[in-house]
Design a protein around this motif. Structure first.
Motif, mmCIF file in Angstrom:
data_model
loop_
_atom_site.group_PDB
_atom_site.id
_atom_site.type_symbol
_atom_site.label_atom_id
_atom_site.label_comp_id
_atom_site.label_asym_id
_atom_site.label_seq_id
_atom_site.Cartn_x
_atom_site.Cartn_y
_atom_site.Cartn_z
ATOM 1 N N ASP A 60 26.899 -84.953 5.381
ATOM 2 C CA ASP A 60 27.888 -84.674 4.319
ATOM 3 C C ASP A 60 26.425 -84.948 3.286
ATOM 4 O O ASP A 60 25.520 -84.445 2.608
ATOM 5 C CB ASP A 60 28.342 -86.492 4.457
ATOM 6 C CG ASP A 60 26.685 -87.659 4.117
ATOM 7 O OD1 ASP A 60 25.668 -87.104 3.896
ATOM 8 O OD2 ASP A 60 27.066 -88.589 4.234
ATOM 9 N N GLU A 61 27.315 -85.413 1.758
ATOM 10 C CA GLU A 61 26.230 -84.793 0.755
ATOM 11 C C GLU A 61 25.085 -85.491 0.307
ATOM 12 O O GLU A 61 24.285 -84.973 -0.204
ATOM 13 C CB GLU A 61 27.248 -84.572 -0.318
ATOM 14 C CG GLU A 61 27.538 -86.088 -0.774
ATOM 15 C CD GLU A 61 29.307 -86.293 -0.151
ATOM 16 O OE1 GLU A 61 29.220 -87.769 -0.050
ATOM 17 O OE2 GLU A 61 30.348 -85.557 0.692
ATOM 18 N N ASN A 62 24.911 -86.129 0.978
ATOM 19 C CA ASN A 62 23.451 -87.046 1.168
ATOM 20 C C ASN A 62 22.792 -86.966 2.234
ATOM 21 O O ASN A 62 21.681 -87.737 2.386
ATOM 22 C CB ASN A 62 23.906 -88.516 1.741
ATOM 23 C CG ASN A 62 25.240 -89.542 0.574
ATOM 24 O OD1 ASN A 62 24.512 -89.323 -0.937
ATOM 25 N ND2 ASN A 62 26.204 -90.052 0.816
ATOM 26 N N GLY A 63 22.709 -85.557 2.758
ATOM 27 C CA GLY A 63 22.503 -84.969 3.980
ATOM 28 C C GLY A 63 21.851 -86.343 5.411
ATOM 29 O O GLY A 63 21.000 -85.928 6.284
ATOM 30 N N THR A 64 23.001 -87.136 5.711
ATOM 31 C CA THR A 64 23.409 -87.543 6.353
ATOM 32 C C THR A 64 24.453 -87.039 8.169
ATOM 33 O O THR A 64 25.319 -86.224 7.349
ATOM 34 C CB THR A 64 24.475 -89.281 6.161
ATOM 35 O OG1 THR A 64 23.314 -89.633 5.636
ATOM 36 C CG2 THR A 64 24.720 -90.197 7.479
#
Length: 195
Positions: A60-64
């Motif tokens: 996702d956009e958070n790198g998760t």
């Protein structure tokens, strides 16, 4: 629909499912690392299936990591052919020239298998000729040894005969010398008496 929501572990051998390698595989994916390679999986029927697979984590956009996408191709036939050829090479290393590789003519490695089989036929033929030559050389060596034994035996007989003949000649020479000496003495005695 049979596999929706079911954990991936149903596709692997129980021993692999419980191994540290399997846990590390999933930990790397959870950390966002991609995986690409050939892996063994188990079909619903329990049959082994080799796949060429790519596992790609989606972030996702958070790198998760939010999901993992897998693209795979069944390479079981190719892997089977490679195993057959590998077994053939092992047989060759151990000296088994009768081993042949049998794979489906539709398999992409069929020509390689046929080339392997033709090479094994040729090697077997060459070694058969080499074996026949070795047997012929061994027989020739035996015949030569036999003939040299006969020649040596004949030479020994000839030498013995020569020795016997030489001894007889020596005896005849001594006898002739004695006869000549006796004749000389008799002639000398006759001459002496005639005077």
């Amino acid at each position: 629909n049979d596999i929706v929501g079911v954990h991936h572990s149903i596709f692997v051998e129980p021993s692999y499912r419980e191994s540290a390698d399997y846990e590390q595989f999933w930990q790397a994916l959870r950390n966002g690392k991609h995986f690409k390679g050939q892996v063994l999986r188990v079909a619903k029927s329990g049959a082994h299936v080799w796949i060429q697979a790519t596992y790609s984590p989606i972030l996702d956009e958070n790198g998760t990591v939010i999901k993992i996408i897998k693209l795979a191709t069944d390479i079981s036939a190719r892997r089977f052919a490679m195993d057959q050829i590998s077994d053939g090479l092992e047989a060759l290393i151990s000296g088994d020239l009768a081993h042949r590789v049998y794979i489906d003519p539709k398999n992409e490695l069929f020509d390689l298998a046929e080339g392997f089989n033709a090479s094994m036929e040729r090697l077997a033929s060459v070694f058969k000729v080499v074996g026949a030559v070795a047997i012929g050389l061994d027989e020739a060596a035996g015949e030569t040894e036999k003939r040299s034994g006969v020649t040596a035996e004949s030479s020994l007989r000839n030498a013995a005969t020569f020795e016997e003949t030489s001894a007889e000649v020596d005896m005849m020479t001594a006898s002739i010398k004695n006869s000549a000496q006796s004749a000389e003495e008799a002639t000398a005695g006759t001459l002496e008496n005639a005077r």
